[in-house]
Design a protein around this motif. Structure first.
Motif, PDB file in Angstrom:
ATOM      1  N   MET A 110      -4.786  75.517  -6.152  1.00 12.31           N
ATOM      2  CA  MET A 110      -3.602  76.075  -5.500  1.00 12.31           C
ATOM      3  C   MET A 110      -3.665  75.888  -3.987  1.00 12.31           C
ATOM      4  N   MET A 111      -4.837  76.086  -3.410  1.00 16.14           N
ATOM      5  CA  MET A 111      -4.995  75.923  -1.965  1.00 16.14           C
ATOM      6  C   MET A 111      -4.768  74.465  -1.559  1.00 16.14           C
ATOM      7  N   THR A 112      -5.266  73.533  -2.345  1.00 18.21           N
ATOM      8  CA  THR A 112      -5.035  72.116  -2.069  1.00 18.21           C
ATOM      9  C   THR A 112      -3.546  71.811  -2.113  1.00 18.21           C
ATOM     10  N   PHE A 113      -2.873  72.329  -3.115  1.00 19.27           N
ATOM     11  CA  PHE A 113      -1.431  72.120  -3.253  1.00 19.27           C
ATOM     12  C   PHE A 113      -0.687  72.749  -2.074  1.00 19.27           C
ATOM     13  N   LYS A 114      -1.097  73.942  -1.680  1.00 20.68           N
ATOM     14  CA  LYS A 114      -0.473  74.630  -0.542  1.00 20.68           C
ATOM     15  C   LYS A 114      -0.642  73.806   0.729  1.00 20.68           C
ATOM     16  N   GLU A 115      -1.840  73.273   0.949  1.00 17.86           N
ATOM     17  CA  GLU A 115      -2.093  72.457   2.134  1.00 17.86           C
ATOM     18  C   GLU A 115      -1.214  71.209   2.129  1.00 17.86           C
ATOM     19  N   GLU A 116      -1.030  70.591   0.981  1.00 18.04           N
ATOM     20  CA  GLU A 116      -0.147  69.426   0.872  1.00 18.04           C
ATOM     21  C   GLU A 116       1.290  69.799   1.208  1.00 18.04           C
ATOM     22  N   LEU A 117       1.732  70.937   0.701  1.00 21.42           N
ATOM     23  CA  LEU A 117       3.096  71.401   1.003  1.00 21.42           C
ATOM     24  C   LEU A 117       3.262  71.683   2.492  1.00 21.42           C
ATOM     25  N   GLU A 118       2.263  72.294   3.104  1.00 23.93           N
ATOM     26  CA  GLU A 118       2.339  72.573   4.537  1.00 23.93           C
ATOM     27  C   GLU A 118       2.431  71.280   5.334  1.00 23.93           C
ATOM     28  N   ALA A 119       1.646  70.280   4.950  1.00 24.86           N
ATOM     29  CA  ALA A 119       1.686  68.980   5.638  1.00 24.86           C
ATOM     30  C   ALA A 119       3.060  68.327   5.454  1.00 24.86           C
ATOM     31  N   MET A 120       3.608  68.401   4.257  1.00 25.27           N
ATOM     32  CA  MET A 120       4.941  67.844   3.999  1.00 25.27           C
ATOM     33  C   MET A 120       5.984  68.567   4.833  1.00 25.27           C
ATOM     34  N   HIS A 121       5.864  69.890   4.925  1.00 23.24           N
ATOM     35  CA  HIS A 121       6.808  70.684   5.708  1.00 23.24           C
ATOM     36  C   HIS A 121       6.749  70.282   7.176  1.00 23.24           C
ATOM     37  N   LYS A 122       5.541  70.095   7.685  1.00 26.59           N
ATOM     38  CA  LYS A 122       5.385  69.681   9.086  1.00 26.59           C
ATOM     39  C   LYS A 122       6.011  68.311   9.311  1.00 26.59           C
ATOM     40  N   ARG A 123       5.781  67.372   8.397  1.00 26.76           N
ATOM     41  CA  ARG A 123       6.378  66.041   8.538  1.00 26.76           C
ATOM     42  C   ARG A 123       7.899  66.129   8.520  1.00 26.76           C
ATOM     43  N   ALA A 124       8.436  66.929   7.615  1.00 27.32           N
ATOM     44  CA  ALA A 124       9.897  67.081   7.529  1.00 27.32           C
ATOM     45  C   ALA A 124      10.447  67.693   8.813  1.00 27.32           C
ATOM     46  N   THR A 125       9.759  68.693   9.338  1.00 26.34           N
ATOM     47  CA  THR A 125      10.192  69.328  10.585  1.00 26.34           C
ATOM     48  C   THR A 125      10.162  68.327  11.733  1.00 26.34           C
ATOM     49  N   ASP A 126       9.074  67.549  11.815  1.00 26.89           N
ATOM     50  CA  ASP A 126       8.969  66.523  12.866  1.00 26.89           C
ATOM     51  C   ASP A 126      10.104  65.508  12.763  1.00 26.89           C
ATOM     52  N   ILE A 127      10.407  65.061  11.561  1.00 28.39           N
ATOM     53  CA  ILE A 127      11.491  64.088  11.348  1.00 28.39           C
ATOM     54  C   ILE A 127      12.826  64.689  11.777  1.00 28.39           C
ATOM     55  N   ARG A 128      13.070  65.945  11.361  1.00 28.44           N
ATOM     56  CA  ARG A 128      14.335  66.592  11.728  1.00 28.44           C
ATOM     57  C   ARG A 128      14.468  66.706  13.233  1.00 28.44           C
ATOM     58  N   LYS A 129      13.404  67.117  13.913  1.00 27.44           N
ATOM     59  CA  LYS A 129      13.459  67.264  15.371  1.00 27.44           C
ATOM     60  C   LYS A 129      13.712  65.916  16.038  1.00 27.44           C
ATOM     61  N   ARG A 130      13.066  64.868  15.532  1.00 24.59           N
ATOM     62  CA  ARG A 130      13.274  63.538  16.098  1.00 24.59           C
ATOM     63  C   ARG A 130      14.714  63.087  15.904  1.00 24.59           C
ATOM     64  N   LYS A 131      15.251  63.354  14.721  1.00 25.40           N
ATOM     65  CA  LYS A 131      16.651  62.975  14.429  1.00 25.40           C
ATOM     66  C   LYS A 131      17.615  63.747  15.319  1.00 25.40           C
ATOM     67  N   GLU A 132      17.325  65.032  15.537  1.00 25.30           N
ATOM     68  CA  GLU A 132      18.187  65.831  16.402  1.00 25.30           C
ATOM     69  C   GLU A 132      18.176  65.307  17.839  1.00 25.30           C
TER      70      GLU A 132
END
Length: 135
Positions: A110-132
């Motif tokens: 579960m912790m491994t999965f959570k860490e993967e989700l957090e990394a994905m969330h950070k990438r998505a946030t970075d992409i959104r900020k760049r697009k904005e």
């Protein structure tokens, strides 16, 4: 004492699930009225809540839950039984240790999965900020 309708509301389980858990021995059969209506005690409702949480939150299979509940009953019996040997208690300890290892394995996954989700969330946030910024 609670009827099955009340128990389902308190636990989030369906009547079918409660009956099935009784049928497969996951929970002990509750007392019944003369009309054969199941009556559950506060402790039995609490046990059903724990079963529902273990299944939902921890992802336990029914077989794993059966082993856990059986182990719990064995410990309670050993506590009351003066004729239990040290070897019997050692076996119980080993079974508990095995259960704890299984839970730790699941927690690690579960912790491994959570860490993967957090990394994905950070990438998505970075992409959104760049697009904005590009807009």
């Amino acid at each position: 004492m609670y009827k099955i309708d009340e128990v389902t509301k308190m636990t989030g389980l369906t009547k079918r699930a409660v009956r099935y858990y009784e049928e497969i021995g996951l929970i002990l059969p509750p007392s019944r009225t003369k009309g054969n209506v199941r009556l559950y005690t506060e402790d039995e409702v609490s046990e059903l809540k724990k079963v529902a949480e273990a299944k939902e939150v921890l992802g336990f299979s029914l077989q794993e839950l059966q082993e856990f509940m059986s182990l719990k009953r064995t410990i309670e019996q050993a506590k009351r039984d003066q004729d239990v040997s040290a070897q019997d208690v050692l076996e119980i300890e080993n079974m508990i240790h095995t259960q704890m290892e299984m839970i730790m394995y699941k927690v690690d996954k579960m912790m491994t999965f959570k860490e993967e989700l957090e990394a994905m969330h950070k990438r998505a946030t970075d992409i959104r900020k760049r697009k904005e910024q590009e807009e």
